[in-house]
Design a protein around this motif. Structure first.
Motif, mmCIF file in Angstrom:
data_model
loop_
_atom_site.group_PDB
_atom_site.id
_atom_site.type_symbol
_atom_site.label_atom_id
_atom_site.label_comp_id
_atom_site.label_asym_id
_atom_site.label_seq_id
_atom_site.Cartn_x
_atom_site.Cartn_y
_atom_site.Cartn_z
ATOM 1 N N GLY A 11 0.627 -1.216 -0.117
ATOM 2 C CA GLY A 11 0.117 -0.096 0.098
ATOM 3 C C GLY A 11 0.843 1.391 -0.037
ATOM 4 O O GLY A 11 0.263 2.140 0.284
ATOM 5 N N PHE A 12 1.900 1.171 -0.435
ATOM 6 C CA PHE A 12 3.072 2.446 -0.296
ATOM 7 C C PHE A 12 3.026 3.155 -1.828
ATOM 8 O O PHE A 12 3.979 2.991 -2.484
ATOM 9 C CB PHE A 12 4.233 1.950 0.112
ATOM 10 N N THR A 340 9.976 -1.703 -2.939
ATOM 11 C CA THR A 340 8.903 -1.060 -3.541
ATOM 12 C C THR A 340 7.656 -1.335 -3.003
ATOM 13 O O THR A 340 7.585 -1.586 -1.778
ATOM 14 C CB THR A 340 8.953 -1.867 -5.135
ATOM 15 N N GLY A 341 6.588 -1.173 -3.739
ATOM 16 C CA GLY A 341 5.228 -1.445 -3.278
ATOM 17 C C GLY A 341 4.340 -1.917 -4.453
ATOM 18 O O GLY A 341 4.921 -2.539 -5.275
ATOM 19 N N THR A 355 -5.611 2.644 -3.450
ATOM 20 C CA THR A 355 -5.757 3.548 -4.387
ATOM 21 C C THR A 355 -4.704 3.327 -5.411
ATOM 22 O O THR A 355 -3.543 2.654 -5.266
ATOM 23 C CB THR A 355 -5.324 4.995 -3.639
ATOM 24 N N ARG A 356 -4.982 3.713 -6.720
ATOM 25 C CA ARG A 356 -4.171 3.415 -7.790
ATOM 26 C C ARG A 356 -3.207 4.359 -8.032
ATOM 27 O O ARG A 356 -3.554 5.393 -8.498
ATOM 28 C CB ARG A 356 -5.094 3.280 -9.035
ATOM 29 N N GLU A 357 -1.980 3.912 -7.891
ATOM 30 C CA GLU A 357 -0.849 4.957 -7.547
ATOM 31 C C GLU A 357 0.499 4.137 -8.087
ATOM 32 O O GLU A 357 0.715 3.118 -7.914
ATOM 33 C CB GLU A 357 -0.638 5.400 -6.168
ATOM 34 N N TYR A 358 1.206 5.178 -8.551
ATOM 35 C CA TYR A 358 2.749 4.481 -9.091
ATOM 36 C C TYR A 358 3.285 4.276 -7.598
ATOM 37 O O TYR A 358 2.814 4.916 -6.354
ATOM 38 C CB TYR A 358 3.452 5.944 -9.354
ATOM 39 N N VAL A 359 4.239 3.546 -7.508
ATOM 40 C CA VAL A 359 5.051 2.962 -6.422
ATOM 41 C C VAL A 359 6.484 3.228 -6.658
ATOM 42 O O VAL A 359 6.915 3.155 -7.731
ATOM 43 C CB VAL A 359 4.683 1.678 -6.034
ATOM 44 N N PRO A 360 7.296 3.531 -5.788
ATOM 45 C CA PRO A 360 8.678 3.497 -5.569
ATOM 46 C C PRO A 360 9.445 2.406 -6.095
ATOM 47 O O PRO A 360 9.024 1.227 -5.908
ATOM 48 C CB PRO A 360 9.095 4.011 -4.535
#
Length: 426
Positions: A11-12, A340-341, A355-360
């Protein structure tokens, strides 16, 4: 010789993907990390201390004023698109391990209720509707319903209250549901609550109906048991199986032990973040010169579901400390720590869903002379390309282990192998 440790902070997210609003209106504003940092400063008056993640380049991929921009470790840093529809732990981990999950089926439970009920009855289970709503009650106390914590229709849940039923019974029902479900994941969940489960049934987005799991008390009352039953996939083209076939030992820690479910791997399930890192360190100390360890930090995701920014910050601090204890154990050329996430879970967005996000994607490379920032391969071969997906994490790990990245179902390596490492050209 390369020891690869992939740590997935569940979830990051680091900012909404362009299509986030199409999946759930309002999610275009999602920014798990940014909102978490803002909320912590507002609540405490000082920035959230994440020295290890900053040293690994987190400030490069999320230029928040509370994060140092310059990494102090030899890293390559970038961000990844998810590479699968929606925002889901199971699909995220499978994509990361090389499975092609770009065509996950999305289906609300209401459209398949009759077929699931018939399969359960054929297996000897009783079924009823819950008050005329599209929720099945199996054996009088086990609920089968839409998952309200992921994008609508991505997952279904089978939920039982431990005061009423055993987790074994919940899992038995879930396996029947899995046999006819078209969705990516059927999740068997059991825990303790202070009230009957049906009192926590809610309407979700886009016509879904299901258990409000965070409100039910499952996450806070102890005894939580979870099993992820995934859709059929070509396991022979996943990173853990490729590694095992090449005699590379594989260890799966935390939620990864459940979600990835590789029979030949050493599986060390755990939820507590401190224990996850203790298990990871122990596995790393015992590992031979070439090995793969995949660990999942689940409590960040649980805090996001609870919309508890303070708890999320506390877990992230423990994660940062845990990462710092892994770095001294990964010092040989070719060793990799990849952080990463799998999706976002913004704790202040106003709902309890992913939530639909980019991850590191933060890759520690002890043999590198200096840190590098995300950029074009044309300017520096060790820079991460400006656009990639989670599938490239697995491909990068495969090459570092001396495996053929093309044997995976998807993914392109982000970095060349280190000279003298298992995956280096000879």
């Amino acid at each position: 010789m390369s020891r690869i440790v992939i740590v997935v902070i569940d979830g990051f997210g680091i900012g909404a993907m362009p299509d986030a609003d199409a999946h759930r209106p309002g999610d275009g504003a999602a920014d798990t990390l940014g909102h978490l940092l803002d909320r912590h400063r507002a609540a405490t008056g000082h920035p959230l201390a994440l020295p290890t993640l900053e040293a690994l380049g987190l400030g490069l991929v999320h230029p928040h004023p509370d994060l140092a921009r310059a990494p102090t470790l030899p890293v390559a840093a970038g961000r990844a698109a998810l590479g699968y529809p929606g925002a889901d732990t199971y699909a995220g981990h499978q994509t990361m391990m090389g499975a092609d999950f770009s065509r996950v089926t999305v289906a609300r439970f209401a459209g398949h209720l009759d077929g699931v009920a018939a399969a359960l009855r054929e297996s000897g289970h009783g079924t009823d509707l819950l008050g005329g709503r599209p929720v099945l009650v199996a054996d009088g106390c086990i609920l089968v319903h839409d998952n309200l914590e992921a994008d609508p229709g991505v997952n279904w849940n089978v939920s039982g209250r431990l005061e009423d039923v055993s987790f074994t019974d919940v899992l038995r029902v879930a396996r029947v549901v899995r046999s006819v479900a078209p969705v990516a994941r059927v999740i068997a969940v059991a825990g303790r609550t202070d009230a009957p489960l049906h009192t926590f049934v809610r309407e979700g987005a886009l016509g879904t109906v299901g258990l409000d799991t965070p409100a039910s008390g499952f996450y806070r009352n102890g005894g939580l048991a979870v099993r992820h039953l995934g859709a059929s996939l070509d396991r022979a083209r996943r990173l853990p199986e490729l590694a095992v076939d090449a005699a590379v030992p594989v260890t799966l820690v935390g939620k990864a032990a459940d979600v990835l479910a590789c029979d030949a791997a050493v599986c060390l399930p755990s939820v507590d973040t401190t224990e996850v890192f203790a298990l990871t360190r122990d596995a790393l100390r015992r590992a031979p010169a070439t090995a793969l360890i995949v660990s999942n930090v689940q409590e960040t995701d649980l805090a996001g579901h609870q919309q508890d920014a303070a708890r999320y910050a506390s877990v992230l601090r423990r994660t940062d400390t845990g990462l710092s204890t892994l770095l001294p154990l990964l010092s040989s050329p070719g060793d990799r720590l990849i952080v990463t996430g799998d999706h976002g879970n913004d704790p202040v967005i106003g709902h309890a869903c992913h939530t639909r996000e980019y991850v590191p994607v933060l890759i520690h490379r002890p043999e590198a002379a200096r840190p590098s920032t995300a950029g074009s391969r044309a300017t520096h071969p060790d820079h991460l390309p400006p656009a990639h997906t989670l599938a490239d994490v697995g491909a990068t790990a495969a090459v570092a282990l001396g495996l053929r990245a093309g044997a995976l179902g998807s993914g392109t390596p982000l970095l060349r192998p280190a000279a003298g490492s298992a995956g280096a050209p000879r």
